[in-house]
Design an enzyme around this catalytic site. Sequence first.
Site, short mmCIF file in Angstrom:
data_model
loop_
_atom_site.label_atom_id
_atom_site.label_comp_id
_atom_site.label_asym_id
_atom_site.label_seq_id
_atom_site.Cartn_x
_atom_site.Cartn_y
_atom_site.Cartn_z
N LYS A 30 0.56 -1.21 -0.01
CA LYS A 30 -0.14 -0.22 0.04
C LYS A 30 0.73 1.19 -0.06
O LYS A 30 1.99 1.27 0.27
CB LYS A 30 -0.88 0.03 1.17
CG LYS A 30 -2.09 -1.19 1.22
CD LYS A 30 -2.97 -1.09 2.28
CE LYS A 30 -3.89 -2.21 2.08
NZ LYS A 30 -4.98 -2.15 3.20
N TYR B 224 -12.28 -2.59 -4.04
CA TYR B 224 -12.87 -2.85 -2.62
C TYR B 224 -14.33 -2.57 -2.59
O TYR B 224 -14.98 -2.21 -1.35
CB TYR B 224 -12.19 -1.40 -1.53
CG TYR B 224 -10.75 -1.90 -1.07
CD1 TYR B 224 -10.43 -2.92 -0.52
CD2 TYR B 224 -9.85 -1.10 -1.43
CE1 TYR B 224 -9.20 -3.33 0.09
CE2 TYR B 224 -8.62 -1.40 -1.00
CZ TYR B 224 -8.26 -2.48 -0.20
OH TYR B 224 -7.12 -2.75 0.13
N PHE C 259 -15.64 2.92 6.84
CA PHE C 259 -14.24 3.22 6.51
C PHE C 259 -14.13 3.33 5.00
O PHE C 259 -12.76 3.61 4.55
CB PHE C 259 -13.35 2.14 7.11
CG PHE C 259 -13.57 0.80 6.83
CD1 PHE C 259 -12.91 0.25 5.47
CD2 PHE C 259 -14.08 -0.11 7.73
CE1 PHE C 259 -12.94 -1.22 5.50
CE2 PHE C 259 -14.28 -1.49 7.48
CZ PHE C 259 -13.83 -1.91 6.18
N ARG D 15 -1.17 -14.50 4.39
CA ARG D 15 -1.93 -13.80 5.46
C ARG D 15 -0.98 -13.97 6.96
O ARG D 15 -1.14 -13.19 7.70
CB ARG D 15 -3.38 -14.34 5.55
CG ARG D 15 -4.16 -13.89 4.69
CD ARG D 15 -5.36 -14.23 4.46
NE ARG D 15 -6.23 -13.65 5.50
CZ ARG D 15 -6.96 -12.57 5.47
NH1 ARG D 15 -6.66 -11.67 4.47
NH2 ARG D 15 -7.52 -11.82 6.56
N THR E 145 -5.16 -7.19 10.68
CA THR E 145 -5.41 -6.28 9.85
C THR E 145 -5.03 -5.00 10.56
O THR E 145 -4.26 -3.90 10.16
CB THR E 145 -6.84 -6.15 9.62
OG1 THR E 145 -7.28 -7.47 8.92
CG2 THR E 145 -7.27 -5.04 8.74
N ARG F 54 2.82 -6.09 8.92
CA ARG F 54 2.19 -5.09 9.60
C ARG F 54 2.63 -4.75 10.89
O ARG F 54 2.70 -3.56 11.17
CB ARG F 54 0.65 -5.63 9.77
CG ARG F 54 -0.28 -5.43 8.33
CD ARG F 54 -1.33 -5.99 8.15
NE ARG F 54 -2.42 -5.73 7.11
CZ ARG F 54 -3.20 -6.50 6.85
NH1 ARG F 54 -3.44 -7.53 7.41
NH2 ARG F 54 -3.88 -6.56 5.55
N ASN G 176 -2.24 0.09 6.64
CA ASN G 176 -1.59 -0.95 7.17
C ASN G 176 -0.69 -1.87 6.31
O ASN G 176 -0.30 -3.13 6.19
CB ASN G 176 -2.75 -2.08 7.76
CG ASN G 176 -3.54 -2.55 6.61
OD1 ASN G 176 -3.59 -1.99 5.52
ND2 ASN G 176 -4.65 -3.44 7.09
N HIS H 294 -2.11 -5.40 1.52
CA HIS H 294 -3.38 -6.33 1.37
C HIS H 294 -2.83 -7.53 0.86
O HIS H 294 -2.05 -7.80 0.00
CB HIS H 294 -4.34 -5.30 0.52
CG HIS H 294 -5.51 -6.43 -0.17
ND1 HIS H 294 -6.61 -6.50 0.63
CD2 HIS H 294 -5.62 -7.15 -1.00
CE1 HIS H 294 -7.44 -7.46 0.14
NE2 HIS H 294 -6.78 -7.89 -0.95
N GLU I 153 -9.43 -11.23 -7.54
CA GLU I 153 -8.66 -10.07 -7.23
C GLU I 153 -7.38 -10.09 -8.41
O GLU I 153 -7.13 -9.10 -8.79
CB GLU I 153 -8.12 -9.94 -5.65
CG GLU I 153 -9.08 -9.65 -4.94
CD GLU I 153 -8.69 -9.57 -3.49
OE1 GLU I 153 -9.59 -9.48 -2.48
OE2 GLU I 153 -7.36 -9.82 -2.94
P1 CMP Z 1 -7.33 -4.73 3.50
O1 CMP Z 1 -7.13 -6.06 3.71
O2 CMP Z 1 -6.60 -4.04 2.45
O3 CMP Z 1 -9.11 -4.71 3.45
C1 CMP Z 1 -9.85 -3.36 3.81
C2 CMP Z 1 -9.25 -2.65 4.34
O4 CMP Z 1 -9.88 -1.70 5.10
C3 CMP Z 1 -8.08 -3.11 5.45
O5 CMP Z 1 -7.13 -3.90 4.94
C4 CMP Z 1 -7.99 -2.04 6.39
O6 CMP Z 1 -6.75 -1.38 5.89
C5 CMP Z 1 -8.97 -0.96 6.12
N1 CMP Z 1 -9.79 -0.98 7.20
C6 CMP Z 1 -10.09 0.20 7.91
N2 CMP Z 1 -11.01 0.07 9.13
C7 CMP Z 1 -11.27 -1.31 8.99
C8 CMP Z 1 -11.84 -1.97 9.89
N3 CMP Z 1 -12.60 -1.69 11.04
N4 CMP Z 1 -12.35 -3.38 9.57
C9 CMP Z 1 -11.59 -3.85 8.54
N5 CMP Z 1 -10.69 -3.17 7.83
C10 CMP Z 1 -10.52 -1.87 7.89
#
Ligand code: CMP
Length: 142
Positions: A10, A50, A58, A86, A92, A103, A113, A116, A127
């Site tokens: 990211k 997304y 968010f 993962r 996350t 992370r 973070n 992805h 994806e």
């Molecule tokens: P990602 O795996 O890219 O998928 C969606 C992204 O939304 C996640 O990583 C986070 O960076 C972001 N995000 C922000 N707030 C939240 C939340 N409350 N729960 C999950 N993802 C979140």
Amino acid sequence: AVERTLSIIKPDAVAKNVIGEIYTRFEKAGLRIVAAKMVQLSREQAEGFYAVHRERPFFNDLVSFMISGPVMIQVLEGENAVAKNRDLMGATNPKDAAPGTIRADFAVSIDENAVHGSDAPETAAQEIAYFFKSDEICPRIR
Ligand code: CMP
């Protein structure tokens, strides 16, 4: 089984200049980079990627962040690639991520973070197809 998964480094991690350090973690874990490109996503591309999160509170912040600078997008291939990636990424929310995960080491917040990764083989296929044509993926031959 040998799987493929989609990984995105990211904008926060690209800005920190840690693409190589993150690639090293993939490689040391036995994952191969079989496709890669650096992209400045458009708002439409990020919203489409997304789309499952469109109703989440968010969503707008997520899209704005993902277009705030270039991202590095790759297809990783290897045994159990989805779960392995993962594990490498960690939770996350970096505050919950185990020590030594990407992370925990590179991310500052749940919004920024660092990486992805696809959450299941089915979403991985979707994806990957979102960003790569099949002839842009170079599987290991031998
Ligand atoms: P990602 O795996 O890219 O998928 C969606 C992204 O939304 C996640 O990583 C986070 O960076 C972001 N995000 C922000 N707030 C939240 C939340 N409350 N729960 C999950 N993802 C979140």
